[in-house]
Write an enzyme that holds these catalytic residues in place. Sequence first.
Site, mmCIF file in Angstrom:
data_model
loop_
_atom_site.group_PDB
_atom_site.id
_atom_site.type_symbol
_atom_site.label_atom_id
_atom_site.label_comp_id
_atom_site.label_asym_id
_atom_site.label_seq_id
_atom_site.Cartn_x
_atom_site.Cartn_y
_atom_site.Cartn_z
ATOM 1 N N ARG A 35 -0.465 -9.643 12.703
ATOM 2 C CA ARG A 35 -1.073 -8.585 11.879
ATOM 3 C C ARG A 35 -1.898 -9.195 10.740
ATOM 4 O O ARG A 35 -2.960 -8.675 10.389
ATOM 5 C CB ARG A 35 0.017 -7.661 11.320
ATOM 6 C CG ARG A 35 0.571 -6.729 12.405
ATOM 7 C CD ARG A 35 1.883 -6.110 12.005
ATOM 8 N NE ARG A 35 1.775 -5.224 10.871
ATOM 9 C CZ ARG A 35 2.819 -4.876 10.102
ATOM 10 N NH1 ARG A 35 4.013 -5.368 10.349
ATOM 11 N NH2 ARG A 35 2.637 -4.044 9.107
ATOM 12 N N ARG B 252 11.091 -2.219 11.451
ATOM 13 C CA ARG B 252 9.957 -1.741 12.250
ATOM 14 C C ARG B 252 9.670 -2.770 13.330
ATOM 15 O O ARG B 252 9.634 -3.963 13.032
ATOM 16 C CB ARG B 252 8.731 -1.609 11.342
ATOM 17 C CG ARG B 252 8.408 -0.171 10.981
ATOM 18 C CD ARG B 252 7.337 -0.085 9.939
ATOM 19 N NE ARG B 252 6.052 -0.655 10.363
ATOM 20 C CZ ARG B 252 4.934 -0.582 9.638
ATOM 21 N NH1 ARG B 252 4.945 0.033 8.460
ATOM 22 N NH2 ARG B 252 3.823 -1.109 10.063
ATOM 23 N N ARG C 84 -9.835 0.285 8.417
ATOM 24 C CA ARG C 84 -9.435 -1.093 8.703
ATOM 25 C C ARG C 84 -10.526 -1.852 9.433
ATOM 26 O O ARG C 84 -10.346 -3.037 9.726
ATOM 27 C CB ARG C 84 -8.182 -1.080 9.573
ATOM 28 C CG ARG C 84 -6.870 -1.265 8.794
ATOM 29 C CD ARG C 84 -5.758 -1.118 9.796
ATOM 30 N NE ARG C 84 -4.532 -1.768 9.479
ATOM 31 C CZ ARG C 84 -3.443 -1.130 9.037
ATOM 32 N NH1 ARG C 84 -3.473 0.141 8.758
ATOM 33 N NH2 ARG C 84 -2.325 -1.791 8.849
ATOM 34 N N ARG D 96 11.670 -6.443 5.439
ATOM 35 C CA ARG D 96 11.606 -4.999 5.199
ATOM 36 C C ARG D 96 12.533 -4.237 6.143
ATOM 37 O O ARG D 96 12.621 -4.539 7.332
ATOM 38 C CB ARG D 96 10.158 -4.534 5.396
ATOM 39 C CG ARG D 96 9.975 -3.033 5.244
ATOM 40 C CD ARG D 96 8.561 -2.665 4.944
ATOM 41 N NE ARG D 96 7.646 -2.865 6.067
ATOM 42 C CZ ARG D 96 6.362 -2.540 6.037
ATOM 43 N NH1 ARG D 96 5.834 -2.023 4.943
ATOM 44 N NH2 ARG D 96 5.582 -2.756 7.075
ATOM 45 N N LYS E 28 0.825 -1.208 0.000
ATOM 46 C CA LYS E 28 0.000 0.000 0.000
ATOM 47 C C LYS E 28 0.864 1.264 0.000
ATOM 48 O O LYS E 28 0.627 2.183 -0.778
ATOM 49 C CB LYS E 28 -0.949 0.011 1.216
ATOM 50 C CG LYS E 28 -1.936 -1.151 1.218
ATOM 51 C CD LYS E 28 -2.968 -1.027 2.327
ATOM 52 C CE LYS E 28 -2.402 -1.172 3.717
ATOM 53 N NZ LYS E 28 -1.945 -2.536 4.042
HETATM 54 P P1 AMP Z 1 0.516 0.333 8.785
HETATM 55 O O1 AMP Z 1 1.696 1.229 8.686
HETATM 56 O O2 AMP Z 1 -0.643 0.783 7.954
HETATM 57 O O3 AMP Z 1 0.857 -1.126 8.559
HETATM 58 O O4 AMP Z 1 -0.001 0.434 10.304
HETATM 59 C C1 AMP Z 1 0.824 0.021 11.369
HETATM 60 C C2 AMP Z 1 -0.013 -0.198 12.615
HETATM 61 O O5 AMP Z 1 -0.678 1.020 12.976
HETATM 62 C C3 AMP Z 1 -1.126 -1.226 12.483
HETATM 63 O O6 AMP Z 1 -0.662 -2.549 12.702
HETATM 64 C C4 AMP Z 1 -2.089 -0.759 13.583
HETATM 65 O O7 AMP Z 1 -1.610 -1.112 14.867
HETATM 66 C C5 AMP Z 1 -1.989 0.751 13.461
HETATM 67 N N1 AMP Z 1 -2.968 1.305 12.495
HETATM 68 C C6 AMP Z 1 -2.699 1.974 11.336
HETATM 69 N N2 AMP Z 1 -3.829 2.335 10.714
HETATM 70 C C7 AMP Z 1 -4.847 1.887 11.485
HETATM 71 C C8 AMP Z 1 -6.269 1.906 11.366
HETATM 72 N N3 AMP Z 1 -6.876 2.495 10.307
HETATM 73 N N4 AMP Z 1 -6.997 1.342 12.359
HETATM 74 C C9 AMP Z 1 -6.412 0.772 13.427
HETATM 75 N N5 AMP Z 1 -5.085 0.683 13.598
HETATM 76 C C10 AMP Z 1 -4.302 1.233 12.633
#
Ligand code: AMP
Length: 214
Positions: free
Chosen positions: A172, A161, A89, A128, A14
């Site tokens: 996840r 990360r 999400r 990553r 993404k």
């Molecule tokens: P990402 O960078 O999009 O993979 O997000 C990393 C982490 O941030 C996720 O595993 C969640 O813990 C949190 N997170 C990001 N976006 C959301 C969302 N829309 N709803 C809930 N948690 C989120």
Amino acid sequence: MKAIILLGAPGAGKGTLAEGVKNATAFIHVSTGDMLRAAIKAGSPTGLEAKAFMEKGELVPDEVILRIVGERLAQGRPDDQYMFDGFPRTLEQARRLDDVLAGLGGAVNQVFLLEVPTPVIVSRLSGRRICKGCGAVYHVTNIPSKVEGICDQCGGALYQRPDDSEATVLNRLEVYQRQTASLIDFYERKGVLVRVNAGTNPQAATAELLSKLA
Ligand code: AMP
């Protein structure tokens, strides 16, 4: 106000595709994950609230997410075009996004589902690496830096990360199946879902997405 969404499992690409689309269009990239990581770095109350959930690979509560997205959209202009990455999400987030956009005279125009086989996702995420300095993204085997552990672009140190460790990655993916995958059906019923093959390389996936952009 126009809005598109990049939907897909963690590691579907993404963020990478969002960069490509941003460079080729007028869309404003809104990544809730990036916003939360910035909040943690800044030590803000939102960051403190989100940190423990993120480290475990759990979702941050809907109210926190809806608040930061709401604040971001409130700063926008009526003719802005948004590209959401990692948001919504949950069904609750999706419904509330519809309400917020309706209030601003907009709607979700297209939702791009990035399709990638699970083994590819696990390998992408656990390999990553990210630059501490400029945020550039590498992969130990797919996109290695010239010097191990050092960013090609700015010389910064590369790190993993905390939520990309193998155990957290599996959680996840489980969280995605349990809480986010139902959005596929939600948007399919609305007739806005567009599938993109994101299992090959970023260039091909970005080109496919751009060709399907209405
Ligand atoms: P990402 O960078 O999009 O993979 O997000 C990393 C982490 O941030 C996720 O595993 C969640 O813990 C949190 N997170 C990001 N976006 C959301 C969302 N829309 N709803 C809930 N948690 C989120």
